[in-house]
Design a protein around this motif. Structure first.
Motif, PDB file in Angstrom:
ATOM      1  N   TYR A 173      10.304  -1.214   4.914  1.00 47.85           N
ATOM      2  CA  TYR A 173      11.030  -1.697   3.736  1.00 47.85           C
ATOM      3  C   TYR A 173      12.532  -1.587   3.955  1.00 47.85           C
ATOM      4  CZ  TYR A 173      13.131  -1.644  -0.894  1.00 47.85           C
ATOM      5  OH  TYR A 173      13.948  -1.878  -1.975  1.00 47.85           O
ATOM      6  N   GLY A 174      13.260  -2.586   3.486  1.00 46.08           N
ATOM      7  CA  GLY A 174      14.721  -2.588   3.586  1.00 46.08           C
ATOM      8  C   GLY A 174      15.233  -4.014   3.589  1.00 46.08           C
ATOM      9  N   GLY A 175      15.961  -4.396   2.545  1.00 46.51           N
ATOM     10  CA  GLY A 175      16.433  -5.769   2.430  1.00 46.51           C
ATOM     11  C   GLY A 175      17.371  -6.173   3.546  1.00 46.51           C
ATOM     12  N   SER A 181       0.825  -1.206   0.000  1.00 48.29           N
ATOM     13  CA  SER A 181       0.000   0.000   0.000  1.00 48.29           C
ATOM     14  C   SER A 181       0.860   1.257   0.000  1.00 48.29           C
ATOM     15  CB  SER A 181      -0.919   0.000   1.223  1.00 48.29           C
ATOM     16  OG  SER A 181      -1.684   1.179   1.277  1.00 48.29           O
ATOM     17  N   ALA A 182       1.955   1.247   0.785  1.00 49.33           N
ATOM     18  CA  ALA A 182       2.796   2.437   0.920  1.00 49.33           C
ATOM     19  C   ALA A 182       3.542   2.781  -0.361  1.00 49.33           C
ATOM     20  CB  ALA A 182       3.794   2.234   2.062  1.00 49.33           C
ATOM     21  N   THR A 183       3.793   1.789  -1.205  1.00 47.85           N
ATOM     22  CA  THR A 183       4.573   2.025  -2.425  1.00 47.85           C
ATOM     23  C   THR A 183       3.720   1.980  -3.697  1.00 47.85           C
ATOM     24  OG1 THR A 183       5.121  -0.345  -2.530  1.00 47.85           O
ATOM     25  CG2 THR A 183       6.680   1.106  -1.392  1.00 47.85           C
ATOM     26  N   LEU A 184       2.430   1.820  -3.533  1.00 46.47           N
ATOM     27  CA  LEU A 184       1.535   1.706  -4.697  1.00 46.47           C
ATOM     28  C   LEU A 184       1.582   2.948  -5.569  1.00 46.47           C
ATOM     29  CD1 LEU A 184      -0.455  -0.450  -5.771  1.00 46.47           C
ATOM     30  CD2 LEU A 184      -2.293   0.817  -4.637  1.00 46.47           C
ATOM     31  N   SER A 185       1.753   4.104  -4.955  1.00 41.65           N
ATOM     32  CA  SER A 185       1.750   5.364  -5.701  1.00 41.65           C
ATOM     33  C   SER A 185       3.136   5.764  -6.202  1.00 41.65           C
ATOM     34  CB  SER A 185       1.193   6.488  -4.809  1.00 41.65           C
ATOM     35  OG  SER A 185       1.971   6.629  -3.635  1.00 41.65           O
ATOM     36  N   LYS A 186       4.144   4.911  -5.980  1.00 44.69           N
ATOM     37  CA  LYS A 186       5.483   5.198  -6.472  1.00 44.69           C
ATOM     38  C   LYS A 186       5.527   5.093  -8.000  1.00 44.69           C
ATOM     39  CE  LYS A 186       7.648   5.532  -2.422  1.00 44.69           C
ATOM     40  NZ  LYS A 186       8.441   6.686  -1.973  1.00 44.69           N
ATOM     41  N   THR A 187       6.554   5.652  -8.600  1.00 43.02           N
ATOM     42  CA  THR A 187       6.677   5.696 -10.063  1.00 43.02           C
ATOM     43  C   THR A 187       6.599   4.316 -10.695  1.00 43.02           C
ATOM     44  OG1 THR A 187       8.101   7.651  -9.860  1.00 43.02           O
ATOM     45  CG2 THR A 187       8.117   6.486 -11.971  1.00 43.02           C
ATOM     46  N   GLU A 244       7.388   4.192   3.311  1.00 38.31           N
ATOM     47  CA  GLU A 244       7.627   2.751   3.267  1.00 38.31           C
ATOM     48  C   GLU A 244       8.717   2.318   4.250  1.00 38.31           C
ATOM     49  OE1 GLU A 244      10.455   4.483   0.237  1.00 38.31           O
ATOM     50  OE2 GLU A 244       8.436   4.875   0.969  1.00 38.31           O
ATOM     51  N   THR A 245       9.407   3.288   4.861  1.00 39.97           N
ATOM     52  CA  THR A 245      10.492   2.959   5.788  1.00 39.97           C
ATOM     53  C   THR A 245      10.219   3.526   7.183  1.00 39.97           C
ATOM     54  OG1 THR A 245      11.712   4.877   4.923  1.00 39.97           O
ATOM     55  CG2 THR A 245      12.241   2.725   3.986  1.00 39.97           C
ATOM     56  N   ASP A 246      10.721   4.744   7.433  1.00 38.32           N
ATOM     57  CA  ASP A 246      10.650   5.313   8.779  1.00 38.32           C
ATOM     58  C   ASP A 246       9.231   5.575   9.264  1.00 38.32           C
ATOM     59  OD1 ASP A 246      13.353   5.263   8.485  1.00 38.32           O
ATOM     60  OD2 ASP A 246      13.617   7.417   8.283  1.00 38.32           O
ATOM     61  N   GLY A 260       5.547   1.576  -9.085  1.00 40.39           N
ATOM     62  CA  GLY A 260       4.622   0.742  -8.346  1.00 40.39           C
ATOM     63  C   GLY A 260       5.278  -0.009  -7.205  1.00 40.39           C
ATOM     64  N   SER A 261       4.558  -0.940  -6.637  1.00 36.98           N
ATOM     65  CA  SER A 261       5.029  -1.655  -5.451  1.00 36.98           C
ATOM     66  C   SER A 261       5.839  -2.913  -5.763  1.00 36.98           C
ATOM     67  CB  SER A 261       3.829  -2.041  -4.581  1.00 36.98           C
ATOM     68  OG  SER A 261       2.923  -2.846  -5.319  1.00 36.98           O
ATOM     69  N   GLU A 262       5.830  -3.365  -7.003  1.00 38.40           N
ATOM     70  CA  GLU A 262       6.482  -4.631  -7.345  1.00 38.40           C
ATOM     71  C   GLU A 262       7.966  -4.682  -7.002  1.00 38.40           C
ATOM     72  OE1 GLU A 262       7.186  -7.616 -11.179  1.00 38.40           O
ATOM     73  OE2 GLU A 262       5.780  -5.935 -11.328  1.00 38.40           O
ATOM     74  N   PRO A 263       8.777  -3.661  -7.355  1.00 35.50           N
ATOM     75  CA  PRO A 263      10.209  -3.721  -7.011  1.00 35.50           C
ATOM     76  C   PRO A 263      10.447  -3.787  -5.503  1.00 35.50           C
ATOM     77  CG  PRO A 263       9.787  -1.979  -8.608  1.00 35.50           C
ATOM     78  CD  PRO A 263       8.457  -2.436  -8.100  1.00 35.50           C
ATOM     79  N   PHE A 264       9.650  -3.071  -4.740  1.00 38.30           N
ATOM     80  CA  PHE A 264       9.805  -3.053  -3.286  1.00 38.30           C
ATOM     81  C   PHE A 264       9.444  -4.414  -2.686  1.00 38.30           C
ATOM     82  CE2 PHE A 264       9.079   1.309  -4.578  1.00 38.30           C
ATOM     83  CZ  PHE A 264      10.006   2.020  -3.840  1.00 38.30           C
ATOM     84  N   LEU A 265       8.339  -4.972  -3.144  1.00 42.16           N
ATOM     85  CA  LEU A 265       7.912  -6.268  -2.635  1.00 42.16           C
ATOM     86  C   LEU A 265       8.896  -7.371  -3.015  1.00 42.16           C
ATOM     87  CD1 LEU A 265       4.049  -6.163  -3.269  1.00 42.16           C
ATOM     88  CD2 LEU A 265       5.221  -6.158  -1.062  1.00 42.16           C
TER      89      LEU A 265
END
Length: 383
Positions: free
Chosen positions: A353-355, A32-38, A272-274, A40-45
């Motif tokens: 988020y954070g590997g 949800s937090a990264t859905l509006s990113k350029t 998506e982080t702090d 999308g959320s796929e790279p983060f997930l």
């Protein structure tokens, strides 16, 4: 998985399942937090799930390793930890994505924070160092030696500079010393010093406020923003103000997943982080926040159980350090998103988020589970 029935009984399935549920919770919120990113959320997930999978593999491997083996190599582990922290000061990653910082290093295409990996090195090496000197820990000379050993890596992290991570280290080392049986007089002395420093700090803050200029020093900005975020609502106070608006607007049940205004319209920075807890507060409301805190409560309960029943002080201190590390992250992150604590850039375990951060958290649970397999006593009341 285990040959002996006693091993199976000692395995903490509740801790493992709670960890997995927390990670899945995190995947949902990150989506949800990264859905509006350029992109999308796929790279983060993909990054987060990959880190989680690697962490689970590491957990499985750690279950078959006697944790006492690490104690035999505590000096090499300490040396590697210090070497990584020194290397990142000399040769840090300097790229536009991370800015001109000295907290990141790269090995080929892999970019990570040595300070995150250093948590394992410090917890293991300091636990063994305390264990070796446990009978004379309250001897001033011995205690000073332990403190120098423990705080040298922290000094290197402060030089990056990374105050937030340094505070995490200071907290879990203090808790480990307390559990190891440090004398009450030292605790009282530290509390008195802390109180004096607090008074001095408030006096300094008062003087700063007389002619405060925003954006002159980001560390001062964070402290001032904590007390007066409205002084610079479009810059230094922006994070806290938007976070409080997001959490407040969620009320009891939240606006609904993927329906948060502050989140989806990108008013909420580093969401998506702090400030991921603000996303939870806005979209899942008080219920979602309490559910997360309950899961954390179960996690701490199981970790404390393992620490109390460990077969030796070394194992108990390892789990104590892990539990204290997780607690400080949660306490500080939730507090700063609600405006109750200064913003320090500390992420939320298993959720943010954070590997590298995900890998560190899952592996830490693997270490705790490994200690749990060698408990001194097992009773049905532990499950």
């Amino acid at each position: 998985m285990f040959k002996k029935e006693s091993k199976l009984k000692r395995f903490d399935f509740i801790l493992l399942f709670t960890t997995i549920i927390l990670c899945v919770y995190g995947f949902i919120v990150i989506n949800s937090a990264t859905l509006s990113k350029t992109f999308g959320s796929e790279p983060f997930l993909k990054t987060q799930i990959t880190a989680f999978a690697l962490g689970m593999v590491a957990v499985f491997i750690l279950l078959f390793i006697d944790y006492d083996i690490y104690g035999g190599f505590y000096l090499p582990i300490y040396g590697i930890t210090v070497a990584l922290l020194i290397y990142v000061l000399i040769n840090p990653v300097r790229a536009s994505e991370w800015g001109d910082v000295r907290s990141w290093m790269s090995i080929g295409p892999i970019v990570f924070q040595p300070s995150e990996l250093a948590k394992f090195g410090v917890i293991i090496s300091v636990s063994k160092f305390i264990d070796i000197h446990k009978d004379s820990i309250n001897n001033p000379a011995v205690l000073i030696k332990i403190l120098v050993f423990a705080f040298f890596p922290i000094a290197l992290i402060m030089m990056q500079p990374d105050l937030g991570t340094s505070l995490v280290f200071i907290f879990f080392i203090a808790v480990m010393l307390f559990v190891a049986g440090i004398d009450r007089k030292y605790i009282i002395a530290v509390l008195v010093i802390a109180f004096v420093l607090l008074i001095i700090g408030l006096m300094i803050l008062y003087n700063i406020m007389q002619d405060y200029v925003p954006k002159k020093d980001y560390r001062v900005d964070r402290i001032v923003t904590f007390f007066y975020p409205e002084l610079d609502p479009e810059d230094t106070g922006y994070h806290v103000i938007q976070s409080k608006i997001a959490i407040g607007s969620g009320m009891i049940y939240g606006r609904g997943l993927f329906k948060g205004v502050q989140n989806q319209l990108n008013y909420l920075p580093t969401k998506e982080t702090d400030f991921i807890f603000a996303v939870i507060g806005e979209e899942l409301g008080l219920i979602g926040g309490l559910l997360l805190l309950c899961l954390y409560g179960i996690l701490f309960y199981r970790l404390i159980k393992i620490a109390r029943n460990a077969s030796n002080l070394f194992g108990s201190l390892i789990v104590t350090g892990i539990a204290a590390m997780q607690f400080f992250h949660i306490f500080e992150n939730v507090g700063m998103t609600m405006g109750l604590l200064p913003v320090t850039g500390i992420p939320l375990p298993f959720i943010s988020y954070g590997g590298t951060f995900m890998l560190v958290n899952t592996v830490s649970i693997g270490l705790a589970l490994s200690v749990g397999l060698k408990r001194a006593k097992v009773s049905m009341n532990d499950f």
